[in-house]
Write an enzyme that holds these catalytic residues in place. Structure first.
Site, PDB file in Angstrom:
ATOM      1  N   ARG A  19      -7.514  -7.566  15.315  1.00 30.40           N
ATOM      2  CA  ARG A  19      -6.714  -6.385  14.983  1.00 30.40           C
ATOM      3  C   ARG A  19      -7.186  -5.149  15.749  1.00 30.40           C
ATOM      4  O   ARG A  19      -7.535  -4.121  15.159  1.00 30.40           O
ATOM      5  CB  ARG A  19      -6.746  -6.116  13.473  1.00 30.40           C
ATOM      6  CG  ARG A  19      -6.202  -7.281  12.674  1.00 30.40           C
ATOM      7  CD  ARG A  19      -5.737  -6.878  11.302  1.00 30.40           C
ATOM      8  NE  ARG A  19      -6.826  -6.556  10.398  1.00 30.40           N
ATOM      9  CZ  ARG A  19      -6.658  -6.252   9.115  1.00 30.40           C
ATOM     10  NH1 ARG A  19      -5.453  -6.221   8.599  1.00 30.40           N
ATOM     11  NH2 ARG A  19      -7.678  -5.968   8.338  1.00 30.40           N
TER      12      ARG A  19
ATOM     13  N   LYS B  77      -0.033  -0.279  -1.896  1.00 32.05           N
ATOM     14  CA  LYS B  77      -1.227   0.259  -1.232  1.00 32.05           C
ATOM     15  C   LYS B  77      -0.947   0.549   0.239  1.00 32.05           C
ATOM     16  O   LYS B  77      -1.335   1.600   0.767  1.00 32.05           O
ATOM     17  CB  LYS B  77      -2.365  -0.757  -1.365  1.00 32.05           C
ATOM     18  CG  LYS B  77      -3.680  -0.318  -0.761  1.00 32.05           C
ATOM     19  CD  LYS B  77      -4.180  -1.013   0.454  1.00 32.05           C
ATOM     20  CE  LYS B  77      -4.122  -2.464   0.603  1.00 32.05           C
ATOM     21  NZ  LYS B  77      -4.778  -2.943   1.864  1.00 32.05           N
TER      22      LYS B  77
ATOM     23  N   ARG C  57      -9.470  -4.283  -3.378  1.00 33.75           N
ATOM     24  CA  ARG C  57      -8.965  -3.385  -2.333  1.00 33.75           C
ATOM     25  C   ARG C  57      -7.452  -3.223  -2.402  1.00 33.75           C
ATOM     26  O   ARG C  57      -6.921  -2.204  -1.954  1.00 33.75           O
ATOM     27  CB  ARG C  57      -9.334  -3.911  -0.941  1.00 33.75           C
ATOM     28  CG  ARG C  57     -10.816  -3.798  -0.593  1.00 33.75           C
ATOM     29  CD  ARG C  57     -11.064  -4.248   0.842  1.00 33.75           C
ATOM     30  NE  ARG C  57     -10.120  -3.618   1.738  1.00 33.75           N
ATOM     31  CZ  ARG C  57      -9.336  -4.274   2.599  1.00 33.75           C
ATOM     32  NH1 ARG C  57      -9.399  -5.586   2.680  1.00 33.75           N
ATOM     33  NH2 ARG C  57      -8.512  -3.626   3.376  1.00 33.75           N
TER      34      ARG C  57
ATOM     35  N   CYS D 179     -10.660  -6.411   6.370  1.00 31.52           N
ATOM     36  CA  CYS D 179     -10.813  -7.849   6.159  1.00 31.52           C
ATOM     37  C   CYS D 179     -11.112  -8.576   7.457  1.00 31.52           C
ATOM     38  O   CYS D 179     -10.672  -8.169   8.536  1.00 31.52           O
ATOM     39  CB  CYS D 179      -9.532  -8.431   5.558  1.00 31.52           C
ATOM     40  SG  CYS D 179      -9.234  -7.958   3.855  1.00 31.52           S
TER      41      CYS D 179
END
Length: 424
Positions: free
Chosen positions: A124, A22, A400, A119
């Protein structure tokens, strides 16, 4: 809302085919924005984030087609991209949406991208992306939850990332391939997903040197063309199933994987007593240890032990003899699965970014909640070895990034099922 119901205690045996990565497919899909020609991507995993990215590209008026269902191949053509915006409504669950920023501003001179979601494992921030694009000559405004970037044409430069960033490296790499002149990226991420993106870009006509190293040299070109590219295997799914075989006392063969991308994980599992053999270039065989022993882990950027394997290793550590010390250095909020494992009987002590896991402890089934993608996988692994029934809520997180994980586990003997709604 879907849940998993797991009856633990079964040894897993059989063969698992590993899906495409992914985290490699998403930047590759975004890179299709760099050309008006057709880009064909093969070995695409059927997971929620991929579906979201396909919807985003279609929203931008790209042609996105797949010859089969569920899609394992995408044919993408960004001939006319009249909507150069990634709206919040489409991308609020997917951090990778920010990967459209670099290609859009490089090719069209304008991009408006919602600040990313994903998430809840840490801040981040995308400050490094913004600073690097500004160094390439883009004018950027951040307001009302959006990043807006403009540039007549980006200009090559030399920049050093102050800290290693995978998506930052990917975003700036896709911007630099159409910039005027040479761009040198220092302290670039070396993850296999970055290398896979660079190899796709080279197939499209980009001039990139230093692929697979921490210094990338990019000579900008005026135009890119179409290409066909197969996405690399998912190293995190591979690692998850290695742990699944080991924690359940079972024996699994993993096909269509890439052992070279998992050296740190394989080395650590072997240190715990797990027997792992490489059988050819794309096959691994895992056999459970007669006795699991504790080992210490520190998460690091590639080629170190991946932070995305930390929750899975913690589940394994609950069944190992001794104290395993886990040190998380990538994200500041990635122990949310620990409290759920404690509810199942695990002995885990958290102190800042370090966790001490004392084992072996018998786990018992309990209702638990998945907080993020990899935490979900850790809880599934704990449920596979626990007594009685484990219910895992919010499994949309695991959807996901894992392709039909419950079906793959069922095929090798796990008693796991997906339950829709709240009925038991």
């Amino acid at each position: 809302m879907d849940r998993f119901k797991i009856q633990g205690g079964r040894k897993l045996q059989g063969t698992v085919r590993i899906s495409g990565a992914k985290n490699a497919a998403l930047p590759a899909m975004a890179a299709a924005l760099l050309t008006a020609d057709t880009v064909t991507l093969q070995n695409i995993p059927h997971v929620r984030d991929i579906i979201t990215m396909a919807k985003l590209l279609a929203h931008m008026r790209c042609r996105v087609e797949s010859p089969d269902l569920p899609p394992s191949e995408f044919i993408i053509q960004a001939e006319t991209v009249s909507m150069r915006e990634a709206p919040y409504e489409l991308v609020k669950t997917m951090r990778a949406s920010v990967l459209t920023l670099g290609p859009l501003v490089a090719r069209f001179g304008y991009a408006r991208v919602s600040l990313p979601g994903g998430c809840a494992i840490g801040a981040r921030p995308i400050d490094l992306h913004i600073q690097a694009l500004e160094r390439l000559g883009a004018e950027i405004k951040v307001e009302h939850g959006y990043v807006e970037a403009r540039a007549k044409r980006l200009r090559g430069t030399t920049l050093r990332f102050p800290k290693i960033t995978v998506t930052g490296t990917e975003n700036i790499l896709t911007a630099a391939v159409l910039a005027d002149g040479e761009t040198i990226l220092e302290n670039a991420a070396m993850e296999p997903e970055v290398t896979d993106l660079a190899e796709l870009l080279i197939k499209m006509g980009a001039k990139i040197e230093g692929v697979g190293t921490s210094t990338l040299r990019v000579e900008g070109v005026d135009k890119l063309h179409g290409a066909t590219h197969a996405i690399i295997p998912d190293r995190i799914e591979t690692g998850t199933f290695l742990v699944a075989g080991a924690i359940t006392g079972g024996e699994l063969s993993l096909t269509d994987c890439e052992p070279a991308h998992l050296k740190a994980v394989i080395e650590k599992l072997r240190a715990c007593g797990v027997e792992i053999k490489c059988e050819g270039d794309h096959k691994l065989h895992v056999r459970a240890a007669k006795k699991l022993v504790a080992a210490d882990v520190t998460t690091e950027e590639y080629p170190g032990f991946a932070t995305d394997m930390q929750a899975q290793f913690m589940a394994l550590a609950t069944q190992a003899q001794g104290v395993s010390r886990v040190r998380e250095t990538i994200f500041e909020n990635r122990y949310m699965h620990a409290s759920e494992m404690v509810r199942m009987g695990a002995n885990i002590q958290i102190d800042g970014n370090e966790a001490a896991v004392t084992g072996p402890t018998p786990l018992s089934g309990a209702p638990v909640t998945a907080s993020d993608l990899r935490a979900s996988a850790g809880l599934v692994l704990a449920g596979l070895v626990a007594d009685n029934t484990t219910w895992i809520d919010r499994v949309y997180h695991i959807d996901r990034g894992y392709e039909m994980i419950e079906m793959k586990l069922q095929d090798v003997g796990a008693n796991i099922e997906r339950i829709s709604g709240r009925e038991e």
